[in-house]
Design a protein around this motif. Sequence first.
Motif, PDB file in Angstrom:
ATOM      1  N   SER A  77     -29.702 -26.462 -24.212  1.00 58.87           N
ATOM      2  CA  SER A  77     -29.239 -25.700 -23.054  1.00 58.87           C
ATOM      3  C   SER A  77     -28.259 -24.602 -23.474  1.00 58.87           C
ATOM      4  O   SER A  77     -28.350 -23.462 -23.014  1.00 58.87           O
ATOM      5  CB  SER A  77     -28.583 -26.642 -22.042  1.00 58.87           C
ATOM      6  N   ARG A  78     -27.322 -24.954 -24.364  1.00 57.63           N
ATOM      7  CA  ARG A  78     -26.340 -23.958 -24.825  1.00 57.63           C
ATOM      8  C   ARG A  78     -27.031 -22.846 -25.615  1.00 57.63           C
ATOM      9  O   ARG A  78     -26.679 -21.676 -25.483  1.00 57.63           O
ATOM     10  CB  ARG A  78     -25.259 -24.619 -25.659  1.00 57.63           C
ATOM     11  N   ARG A  81     -28.901 -20.606 -22.953  1.00 60.61           N
ATOM     12  CA  ARG A  81     -27.976 -19.838 -22.125  1.00 60.61           C
ATOM     13  C   ARG A  81     -27.262 -18.757 -22.934  1.00 60.61           C
ATOM     14  O   ARG A  81     -27.055 -17.640 -22.454  1.00 60.61           O
ATOM     15  CB  ARG A  81     -26.972 -20.782 -21.457  1.00 60.61           C
ATOM     16  N   ARG A  84     -29.790 -15.926 -23.759  1.00 59.54           N
ATOM     17  CA  ARG A  84     -30.016 -15.114 -22.556  1.00 59.54           C
ATOM     18  C   ARG A  84     -28.813 -14.200 -22.278  1.00 59.54           C
ATOM     19  O   ARG A  84     -28.988 -13.030 -21.925  1.00 59.54           O
ATOM     20  CB  ARG A  84     -30.284 -16.022 -21.371  1.00 59.54           C
ATOM     21  N   PRO A  93     -21.595 -18.057 -22.243  1.00 54.79           N
ATOM     22  CA  PRO A  93     -21.213 -19.089 -21.288  1.00 54.79           C
ATOM     23  C   PRO A  93     -20.417 -20.216 -21.940  1.00 54.79           C
ATOM     24  O   PRO A  93     -20.599 -20.530 -23.113  1.00 54.79           O
ATOM     25  CB  PRO A  93     -22.558 -19.603 -20.771  1.00 54.79           C
ATOM     26  N   SER A  95     -19.178 -24.415 -21.428  1.00 53.15           N
ATOM     27  CA  SER A  95     -19.898 -25.611 -20.997  1.00 53.15           C
ATOM     28  C   SER A  95     -18.934 -26.778 -20.827  1.00 53.15           C
ATOM     29  O   SER A  95     -18.225 -27.155 -21.767  1.00 53.15           O
ATOM     30  CB  SER A  95     -20.969 -25.975 -22.021  1.00 53.15           C
TER      31      SER A  95
END
Length: 119
Positions: A77-78, A81, A84, A93, A95
């Motif tokens: 996920s990291r 993200r 992107r 981002p 977390s």
Amino acid sequence: MAKRWPGWVYDDGDEPDPRFSFANERTFLAWIRTALGLLATGVALQALPVDIEPTPRKWLAVLFIVLGLFTAAVGWSRWARSERAMRRNEQLPGSAMTAVLVGGVAVAGLVLLFVTGLR
């Protein structure tokens, strides 16, 4: 050119400097190495003759395996993200999941310390 997966990462924004993408990939691989270490710990606790009572040993093994699976998911996920955000020229981002992982590993370590060291 073939479409890259996952589309929600690659279909948006501009291609970042390859050095940044490679660094992001190396960070992802570090997450995967950590996940493999946690999974191996869980398997070892259950498979090897460890001087821990069967019930806490089983729950510790489950805890380490769950933490390993969670670590792999958070790492992916990291990576996605971050990739992107780089493509969109946005801030990287943060977390809150890393705090959950730190807490889980701390709890597992404390329980392991308790069941092995305080006899």
